[in-house]
Design an enzyme around this catalytic site. Structure first.
Site, PDB file in Angstrom:
ATOM      1  N   HIS A  54       0.631  -1.289   0.027  1.00 14.39           N
ATOM      2  CA  HIS A  54       0.134   0.171  -0.127  1.00 14.39           C
ATOM      3  C   HIS A  54       0.914   1.189   0.123  1.00 14.39           C
ATOM      4  O   HIS A  54       0.460   2.301  -0.718  1.00 14.39           O
ATOM      5  CB  HIS A  54      -0.868   0.107   1.147  1.00 14.39           C
ATOM      6  N   HIS A 105      -9.632   2.785  -0.159  1.00 14.39           N
ATOM      7  CA  HIS A 105      -9.811   2.379   1.347  1.00 14.39           C
ATOM      8  C   HIS A 105     -10.608   0.954   1.494  1.00 14.39           C
ATOM      9  O   HIS A 105     -11.501   0.907   2.204  1.00 14.39           O
ATOM     10  CB  HIS A 105     -10.391   3.539   2.465  1.00 14.39           C
ATOM     11  N   ASN A 106     -10.039   0.220   0.638  1.00 18.73           N
ATOM     12  CA  ASN A 106     -10.909  -1.069   0.358  1.00 18.73           C
ATOM     13  C   ASN A 106     -11.095  -2.077   1.522  1.00 18.73           C
ATOM     14  O   ASN A 106     -12.254  -2.459   1.956  1.00 18.73           O
ATOM     15  CB  ASN A 106     -10.443  -1.893  -0.783  1.00 18.73           C
ATOM     16  N   ASN A 549      -3.673   6.158  -7.034  1.00 19.38           N
ATOM     17  CA  ASN A 549      -3.352   4.768  -6.054  1.00 19.38           C
ATOM     18  C   ASN A 549      -3.480   3.534  -6.747  1.00 19.38           C
ATOM     19  O   ASN A 549      -4.487   3.708  -7.977  1.00 19.38           O
ATOM     20  CB  ASN A 549      -4.788   5.147  -5.097  1.00 19.38           C
TER      21      ASN A 549
END
Length: 754
Positions: A54, A105-106, A549
């Site tokens: 991330h 923001h899974n 992202n």
């Protein structure tokens, strides 16, 4: 006993939990090589979160570099900041700049839906704030499993409430986004959040710690145990079929604290007391300290004892890994510290000097008088692992593309067409989403000109001139599954077209690339193809990528999500009064289609809903045509020719007519071209098409514009009245708008039992 740097140097054989923290054996050995010793436990914590997928983009860096091939100019100005900063910034004229970015923001949103989604909004808002901008709006592309699945009933209400609750409390209008349902998102919902902000050129701020002796100030909320390893660890792990393999605590948001933080930070900028700034999001203090120091021209010293804590029992490792929300870090010249702290006190925002910029080249962090971190900051923040993971076109891709829709039964009569339309209108992906969007404040601050369910959100920037920006996000994961290169370009083209449909000129993009595990060569092939598609597409359209992202490991067990490269496009309009809405608004207006329809139904909603089929090749994308179509739409809006304009996408022409009629309650009388196959004309999902309505007296001007730009124009009929309105297709069917509305509104409410 605290594991100090000195102790680490004396105990090289100490066993450390590097694997539990997500590090690979070679990564751990590389850390030891960088430091010339084993890391202390605090250093190990920093490297583990900063080298996570991330935070470090270790599997995607080699491919994301391709975005650097794009020129740093937009069709109307230059980029003031681009990839590598917290968010991209572009000149929009009149001394204004706009910054916008989308992030994911899974995984946290699956574990704890409300807080996962809420803190996703909070994090992207702070990214925009850190550039020196006032946040002015948000958007939220969301994806869930099947509407009738038990887990969708669990996660969807919480996620929607989290997005709305946080954004509404901040006083930020939510002007757009998507709600999509597909079986592959079951157990792995996608929560992507976009924020846009505005600033004057001279107010731009960057994330760097420069200036010997400058003070490092942590301000905002106190640091707690929430979110330790949260997004950084969760987003770097595949979920098992029974749930996530790792469940660190999800961050807890406080939007009221964030509102104070926004106003406080903007006053700090206005007072010119900030030399550098960074928000604390993923990886918390580990990220802020290492990135600020790495981007500066010296080192940094920090004393962790000075960090305000909500939980005094936190260890140094936990303080460094905590992703507690509503925190910022500023670099401030000594002469400005007193004023900085006074402004924070005025806004009731806690602020503490925790360190300073040094003349060395290391980040040194102390705890209880002993050094627990002594690292080259760039090795933590920017020089992490870079993987060239294997990728290969999977054998099953040929099978999928060969399995077209030709053998699928098509509606043959007018009654069949009417039944098909009702079935699609009442399907999860085409039905009314107002249960979601009504939970969002779309008009707070008074500058929202267009918002859901419009094709694009439109926000006024300047009240005097009417200068505004338009934003749209789009992606059809079914198309990307059929062909990830073309699918990514179709996402770009649709978002670009939606912005142009509003009357604005598309100028730049941000992207949120959601994919399965990068350790799967097929997934990495999808990813590389999508990147190539976006790079080539942006070159053709002249729209630079300003940032974005990557979200990997979006899969449950061995089942990856549909490749979902969400593209956000920003456009600029000189006068928001010239915008074009989507709804029919005047009886007697002519209804016209711009663009050509082809027999392109692979990956369509019809194939999915009626036949449960996904195969074949996606629609053709023609980016030169998209540009010419955009010029027609922009010019038509500028000349006030159009009453409405609506992009043709999911569900094709039929769905566009229904949505244009439902918006304000007008009926429509349509006559398809004599040589057209009615089914193809109504339900094909060919790209590059827009449905417009306009007064009869404006039609000649629109025809001239379309002819000038080589865009096909087909007259379809007229807008009917609002008394007992119907949608009629000559020679085929006529449906009551009331029946269509009832069918359209039912699915989500029935699924949730409301």
């Amino acid at each position: 006993m605290v594991d100090t740097v000195e102790h680490a140097a004396r105990t090289p054989e100490t066993t450390q939990p590097w694997a539990e923290l997500g590090l690979k054996p070679d990564e751990y050995e590389r850390i030891r090589d960088i430091l010339g010793r084993r890391p202390s436990s605090a250093e190990l914590a920093m490297y583990s979160v900063m080298w996570s997928e991330h935070c470090s983009y270790k599997s995607s860096k080699v491919h994301l570099r391709r975005f650097g091939e794009l020129p740093p100019e937009t069709p109307i100005g230059k980029l003031l900041a681009g990839i590598g900063e917290n968010a991209g910034v572009l000149d929009i004229g009149q001394g204004y700049a706009v910054t916008f970015k989308i992030e994911s923001h899974n995984h946290p949103s699956f574990v704890e839906p409300y807080q996962g989604a809420a803190t996703g909004v909070g994090g992207i808002v702070r990214d925009i704030l850190a550039m020196g901008a006032r946040p002015i709006g948000v958007m939220d592309p969301l994806r869930f499993g099947p509407l009738d699945a038990p887990d969708t009933a669990r996660v969807m209400p919480g996620i929607v409430a989290g997005v709305g609750g946080y954004g509404n409390c901040l006083g930020l209008p939510n002007v757009g986004g998507e709600v999509v349902f597909d079986a592959t998102y079951a157990g792995n919902p996608l929560v992507n959040a976009l924020c846009v902000g505005v600033l004057r050129h001279e107010d731009l701020h960057l994330a760097k710690a420069s200036g010997l002796g400058n003070q490092v100030i942590l301000y905002g909320a106190a640091t707690g145990g929430d979110g330790i390893g949260g997004v950084s660890v969760l987003a770097s792990e595949t979920f098992d079929a029974d749930g996530p393999a790792k469940r660190p605590s999800v961050q807890v948001g406080d939007p009221f604290m964030e509102k104070l933080l926004i106003e406080c930070t903007l006053e700090l900028f206005a007072a010119k007391v900030v030399a550098g700034i960074q928000d604390l999001g993923g990886a918390g203090l580990s990220c802020a300290t290492s990135e600020l120091a790495s981007a500066g021209d010296g080192g940094m010293h920090v004393d962790l004892d000075l960090v305000p804590l909500r939980d005094p029992t936190l260890s140094p490792e936990e303080i460094l890994m905590s992703e507690s929300q509503e925190r910022m870090m500023a670099v401030v010249e000594p002469r400005h510290v007193v004023e900085f702290l006074a402004i924070c006190e005025k806004w009731d925002v806690q602020a503490t000097v925790i360190g300073e910029v040094t003349d060395g080249d290391h980040l040194i962090i102390d705890w209880h008088g002993e050094t627990v971190v002594d690292v080259p900051p760039r090795s933590v923040a920017h020089d992490g692992p870079v993987y060239s993971r294997p990728y290969a076109r999977p054998d099953w891709q040929d099978v999928v593309q060969a399995d077209g829709v030709d053998a699928l039964a098509r509606p043959a009569t007018g009654d069949d067409l009417a039944e098909t339309l009702l079935r699609l209108v009442g399907s999860p992906n085409l039905c009314d989403k107002s249960w979601v969007t009504d939970q969002y404040d779309r008009y707070v601050r008074g500058n929202s000109v267009l918002a859901q369910p419009e094709d694009a959100g439109l926000l006024r920037i300047d009240e005097q001139t009417g200068l505004g920006v338009s934003l749209a996000t789009d992606c059809n994961g079914r198309f990307a599954f059929l062909d990830p290169y073309v699918g990514a370009q179709l996402a770009l083209a649709e978002s670009y077209r939606n912005v142009a449909t509003s009357g604005a000129r598309p100028v730049a993009i941000t992207d949120c690339l959601n994919f399965g595990s990068p350790e799967d060569p097929a997934v990495m092939w999808q990813f590389t193809e999508a990147i190539a598609g976006l790079v080539d597409g942006c070159k053709a359209l002249g729209t630079p990528v300003t940032g974005g992202n990557v979200s990997f490991y979006n899969q449950t067990g061995s089942v990856a999500i549909l490749p979902t490269p969400v593209v956000g496009v920003l456009g600029v309009i000189d006068d928001v009064a010239k915008r074009t809405p989507i709804g029919f608004s005047a009886e007697g207006d002519v209804v016209v289609q711009l663009g050509e329809t082809r027999d392109e139904l692979a990956g369509s909603v019809w194939a999915d809903v009626v036949h449960g089929h996904l195969g074949g090749r996606p629609p053709v994308v023609d980016l030169d045509h998209e540009q010419r179509l955009a010029e027609v739409l922009i010019a038509a809006a500028h000349r006030s020719l159009l009453s409405s304009a609506h992009d043709l996408a999911d569900g094709g022409l039929a769905q566009a007519i229904v949505e244009s009629s439902l918006r304000k309650g007008f009926g429509a009388e349509i006559a398809l071209p004599e040589d057209a196959d009615p089914f193809v004309a109504l339900f094909s999902e060919s790209a590059g098409r827009v449905l417009v309505s306009l007064p009869e007296e404006s039609l000649a001007d629109l025809e001239a514009l379309a002819g000038e730009h080589g865009v096909a124009l087909t007259r379809l009929g007229r807008v009917a009245g609002t008394e007992d309105p119907t949608i009629g297709v000559a020679g085929q069917f006529s449906l009551s708008l009331a029946d269509l509305r009832a069918t359209w509104r039912a699915p989500i409410r029935e699924a949730l039992g409301i």
